[in-house]
Motif scaffolding. Structure first.
Motif, PDB file in Angstrom:
ATOM      1  N   VAL A   1       0.799  -1.021  -0.104  1.00  0.00           N
ATOM      2  CA  VAL A   1       0.120   0.114   0.020  1.00  0.00           C
ATOM      3  C   VAL A   1       0.805   1.200  -0.066  1.00  0.00           C
ATOM      4  O   VAL A   1       0.487   2.168   0.106  1.00  0.00           O
ATOM      5  CB  VAL A   1      -0.856   0.228   1.143  1.00  0.00           C
ATOM      6  N   GLY A   2       2.150   1.091  -0.122  1.00  0.00           N
ATOM      7  CA  GLY A   2       3.000   2.385  -0.301  1.00  0.00           C
ATOM      8  C   GLY A   2       3.931   2.768   0.620  1.00  0.00           C
ATOM      9  O   GLY A   2       4.280   4.054   0.753  1.00  0.00           O
ATOM     10  N   TYR A   3       3.704   2.155   1.918  1.00  0.00           N
ATOM     11  CA  TYR A   3       4.697   2.352   3.209  1.00  0.00           C
ATOM     12  C   TYR A   3       6.094   2.142   2.873  1.00  0.00           C
ATOM     13  O   TYR A   3       6.387   0.596   2.423  1.00  0.00           O
ATOM     14  CB  TYR A   3       4.083   1.678   4.256  1.00  0.00           C
ATOM     15  N   GLU A   4       6.855   2.758   3.079  1.00  0.00           N
ATOM     16  CA  GLU A   4       8.259   2.426   3.299  1.00  0.00           C
ATOM     17  C   GLU A   4       8.901   1.926   4.708  1.00  0.00           C
ATOM     18  O   GLU A   4       9.590   1.026   4.625  1.00  0.00           O
ATOM     19  CB  GLU A   4       9.125   3.589   2.867  1.00  0.00           C
ATOM     20  N   SER A   5       8.197   2.321   5.668  1.00  0.00           N
ATOM     21  CA  SER A   5       8.414   2.098   7.064  1.00  0.00           C
ATOM     22  C   SER A   5       6.996   1.019   7.576  1.00  0.00           C
ATOM     23  O   SER A   5       6.220   1.482   7.488  1.00  0.00           O
ATOM     24  CB  SER A   5       8.522   3.245   7.962  1.00  0.00           C
ATOM     25  N   ILE A   6       7.460   0.052   8.020  1.00  0.00           N
ATOM     26  CA  ILE A   6       6.507  -0.915   8.587  1.00  0.00           C
ATOM     27  C   ILE A   6       6.265  -0.485   9.997  1.00  0.00           C
ATOM     28  O   ILE A   6       4.997  -0.448  10.336  1.00  0.00           O
ATOM     29  CB  ILE A   6       7.117  -2.433   8.716  1.00  0.00           C
ATOM     30  N   SER A   7       7.111   0.219  10.888  1.00  0.00           N
ATOM     31  CA  SER A   7       6.490   0.764  11.807  1.00  0.00           C
ATOM     32  C   SER A   7       5.738   1.764  11.956  1.00  0.00           C
ATOM     33  O   SER A   7       4.621   2.067  12.706  1.00  0.00           O
ATOM     34  CB  SER A   7       7.983   1.057  12.854  1.00  0.00           C
ATOM     35  N   GLN A   8       5.891   2.786  10.861  1.00  0.00           N
ATOM     36  CA  GLN A   8       5.152   3.948  10.723  1.00  0.00           C
ATOM     37  C   GLN A   8       3.724   3.279  10.205  1.00  0.00           C
ATOM     38  O   GLN A   8       2.736   3.681  10.769  1.00  0.00           O
ATOM     39  CB  GLN A   8       5.587   4.803   9.548  1.00  0.00           C
TER      40      GLN A   8
END
Length: 294
Positions: free
Chosen positions: A261-268
């Motif tokens: 879905v376009g997130y580079e950070s899993i934590s974010q």
């Protein structure tokens, strides 16, 4: 809503939850369970409440749709929704997917009739009054849905009639603007479609504005007027809605969902998901299964 419509719907819906009909664009929904305010995404939809009530919440406005007022969502719109239902009075509604081609043809033929009319709102979702003509069309459409043969022969014609009734509603000006290709509302509608189709890719706001020949400032202003969200807020909510579907219904893992879905950070991604839904992404599937059992 008159009793014969309620009785007719009850003949078509045996259980709670979503009921598919013989027409691909028409579904019925029933629940006896009150549902508190939570995220919801509608896409090109007409929602006609037959019994009970829903309240839609946007950052700067509230929309109530019940047996006297239907809801029209002529573009992809994320918002929060509360469902009022009980054992004594279940919530029942008809969900209609709007056929863009048919609606465009109708609005194109009516466009001269609304030219110059005052528009009371720029918001990209609106409610309008259920008229006796709409009730009559609905009843005939619901009767047709009892038979596959009748639905195949008469369904599209009756649905077109229902579209027409919506297109001439007193609050339908925005619907007309969304389907005319030269105004600001239509430009924002095209941007919403781009976001909806490319939510997993990098989406650059200046580039979206440039594609519609708008300045970033003008794009931002009109986007928020129509959706009640800034472009970045809208993109985030679309991504999180898609993420929930991937985890809950397609068994994606959290890390692959974030990337999808376009997130580079899993934590974010996990922080945003929990902030939006109230639980972490790993609990999306159990929450979905509990909802289905209600």
């Amino acid at each position: 809503m008159n009793n014969k419509i309620i009785n007719q719907v009850n003949t078509l819906t045996n259980n709670e939850g979503l009921t598919h009909t013989f027409h691909k664009d028409i579904k019925l929904f029933k629940t006896r369970t009150y549902t508190p305010k939570g995220p919801l995404l509608y896409d090109l939809a007409l929602i006609i409440v037959i019994q009970g009530k829903k309240i839609g919440y946007l950052p700067n406005s509230t929309l109530t749709y019940d047996s006297n007022n239907y809801l029209v969502v002529p573009t992809t719109m994320p918002f929060e929704c509360e469902t009022i239902a009980s054992e004594e009075e279940p919530f029942i509604c008809m969900l209609v997917s709007i056929d863009k081609k048919v609606m465009f043809e109708l609005i194109d033929s009516l466009s001269k009739k609304i030219e110059g009319e005052k528009d009371c709102s720029n918001l990209g979702v609106f409610s309008d009054e259920v008229t006796p003509e709409i009730e009559d069309t609905m009843y005939r459409l619901l009767k047709t849905l009892e038979s596959k043969e009748e639905t195949d022969i008469l369904g599209d014609q009756l649905l077109r009639e229902l579209y027409y009734r919506i297109a001439i509603g007193k609050n339908s000006n925005f619907l007309h603007k969304m389907f005319l290709n030269t105004n600001t509302e239509a430009k924002i509608a095209k941007s919403l479609k781009i976001i909806h189709d490319n939510f997993g890719k990098h989406l650059d706001i200046p580039n979206l504005a440039k594609q519609e020949d708008m300045s970033v400032s003008s794009f931002h202003t009109h986007f928020k007027n129509i959706t009640s969200h800034t472009p970045l807020q809208y993109i985030k909510k679309i991504r999180l809605t898609k993420a929930k579907d991937l985890i809950a219904q397609q068994n994606y893992q959290v890390n692959e969902t974030a990337s999808k879905v376009g997130y580079e950070s899993i934590s974010q991604f996990s922080r945003d998901f929990k902030s939006y839904y109230g639980y972490p992404p790993k609990e999306a599937k159990p929450s979905f299964e509990v909802h289905l059992m209600r």
